[in-house]
Design an enzyme around this catalytic site. Structure first.
Site, mmCIF file in Angstrom:
data_model
loop_
_atom_site.group_PDB
_atom_site.id
_atom_site.type_symbol
_atom_site.label_atom_id
_atom_site.label_comp_id
_atom_site.label_asym_id
_atom_site.label_seq_id
_atom_site.Cartn_x
_atom_site.Cartn_y
_atom_site.Cartn_z
ATOM 1 N N GLY A 24 1.043 -1.373 0.030
ATOM 2 C CA GLY A 24 -0.055 -0.001 0.256
ATOM 3 C C GLY A 24 1.241 0.880 -0.172
ATOM 4 O O GLY A 24 1.757 1.281 0.856
ATOM 5 N N THR A 70 1.954 -2.220 4.853
ATOM 6 C CA THR A 70 1.539 -1.684 5.516
ATOM 7 C C THR A 70 -0.184 -2.038 5.415
ATOM 8 O O THR A 70 -0.764 -2.129 6.189
ATOM 9 C CB THR A 70 2.107 -0.098 5.247
ATOM 10 O OG1 THR A 70 3.143 0.029 5.015
ATOM 11 C CG2 THR A 70 0.545 0.675 5.908
ATOM 12 N N ASP A 119 13.671 -5.478 0.826
ATOM 13 C CA ASP A 119 12.474 -4.750 0.707
ATOM 14 C C ASP A 119 11.752 -4.715 -0.123
ATOM 15 O O ASP A 119 11.154 -3.201 -0.316
ATOM 16 C CB ASP A 119 12.447 -3.136 2.031
ATOM 17 C CG ASP A 119 11.503 -3.205 2.763
ATOM 18 O OD1 ASP A 119 10.274 -4.218 2.912
ATOM 19 O OD2 ASP A 119 10.986 -1.823 3.764
#
Length: 388
Positions: free
Chosen positions: A67, A98, A284
């Protein structure tokens, strides 16, 4: 069968010049000279002038995207398999970010299966950033025990204004369920922890360890290079036996605000005497990379890249003088061991044939083998994603 000849092999420990023989998806021999296997039925690759390493293990990738903190239009895209392979990544751990409302665990699992069909090795975390956590079986314990791809829980947010502000008892319960599920299923049962930039840093993890029977190694905190203060707290945490993960995706704006590049953070932690077995780097990848002002207002947002994992390893070696063995271990052997991925992270007989060939001088990825199949040749990806 495939025979890779004359490579400088790093397992990630240096083994010197070796030949490596692959049959199917496994490494079946590593010797000084395996020329006896050279014949018309064996694909032979001359790797003279190249370094042979394990395929990289990326322990945090948002494979279904995340998101965006700037609204629906800033939702980040799904990971493309080509970016993983071109960066030498052969194993990823997928997680929700998130947004666990419009991004689901079912979607995460389906994406994992799709990437597996294309040759990548994929595992996932159940649960999510927020508490209470979603699951597929209505229990994170059952998810880990009964769904093969799930190996732990995460990434659970702490010390972040976007987190659920979990209590000690709440995090203890989550960690306990993950731990028991891991024990019963032979998995890591790890709890991946997103650490934000709030002042509490790692104190919640320390409180859980002090007030419960949960061992410090049950937690796998990431983004520890977010600031100098957090890195210092992380090194103290590692001195108590904890693991640390440094995030390789970043932006110039984030670095200007105090984030330490992952390669430098790895070098600093090693200088402080932290064992590389406790240190990892992850990309990430495909996460949103937001920059907030001091009032919590979004001012910039970019997307994490899986390819940053390889670049940070190169930077650790060529810029920060980290020995190649240690830099490689942080993205191969260390994450594989922490996550109990028993067939990953090493060049060893009987292990999965996940192998990279790097240029000996620049460390650029030149060839990649995933589960024995060549997926990158001469820096070109051979496997193309559908619809790309």
């Amino acid at each position: 069968m495939k025979l890779i000849r004359n490579a400088q092999v790093f397992s990630p420990k240096s083994l010197g010049q070796m030949d490596v023989l692959i049959a199917g998806n496994k490494i079946i021999a590593i010797e000084r000279d395996l020329s006896e296997f050279s014949n018309q039925f064996v694909d032979e690759i001359d790797a003279k002038g190249q370094i042979l390493t394990p395929g990289f293990v990326d322990s945090l990738v948002h494979i279904t995207g995340g998101g965006g903190e700037g609204g629906y239009a800033t939702r980040t895209p799904e990971m493309n398999i080509e970016e993983a392979f071109i960066g030498g990544v052969t194993t990823v751990i997928g997680a929700l970010g998130t947004d666990a409302e419009t991004r689901s665990l079912e979607n995460l699992l389906a994406k994992a299966y799709g990437l597996e069909e294309q040759g990548l090795s994929v595992y996932c975390y159940t649960g999510s950033y927020h508490f209470p956590m979603g699951s597929i079986t209505e229990s994170i314990k059952r998810d880990i025990m009964l769904i093969e791809r799930f190996i732990g829980v995460g990434e659970v947010a702490i010390a972040d204004h976007r987190s659920s502000q979990m209590s000690v008892s709440e995090l203890s319960r989550v960690a306990s369920e993950a731990r028991v599920a891991g024990m019963l299923s032979g998995k890591a049962g790890i709890v991946s922890i997103h650490v934000g930039d709030e002042d509490e840093k790692l104190s919640l993890l320390t409180q859980v360890v002090e007030q419960s029977d949960i061992p410090v190694k049950q937690f796998y905190p990431t983004h520890i290079n977010r600031s100098k203060a957090l890195l210092e707290a992380g090194i103290f945490y590692a001195e108590q036996g904890g693991m640390l993960d440094f995030t390789t995706s970043t932006t110039e704006q984030i670095i200007e605000q105090g984030e330490i590049p992952a390669a430098k953070a790895l070098a600093l932690a090693l200088e402080k005497g932290i064992d590389v077995a406790q240190l990892t780097m992850s990309s990430d990848g495909n996460a949103s990379l937001p920059t907030f002002d001091n009032k919590g207002q979004l001012i910039e947002l970019e997307v994490g890249r899986v390819s940053s994992l390889h670049q940070s390893m190169v930077d650790a070696v060529l810029i920060h003088q980290v020995p190649l063995e240690l830099a490689l271990a942080s993205i191969t052997q260390s994450p594989a061991a922490i996550l109990s991925l028993k067939n990953k992270g090493k060049v060893k007989v009987g292990m999965d044939a996940d192998i990279n060939l790097l240029d000996a001088e620049t460390l650029k990825v030149q060839a990649v083998f995933a589960k024995g199949q060549q997926v990158v040749k001469d820096e070109n990806v051979l496997i193309k994603a559908p619809y790309s």
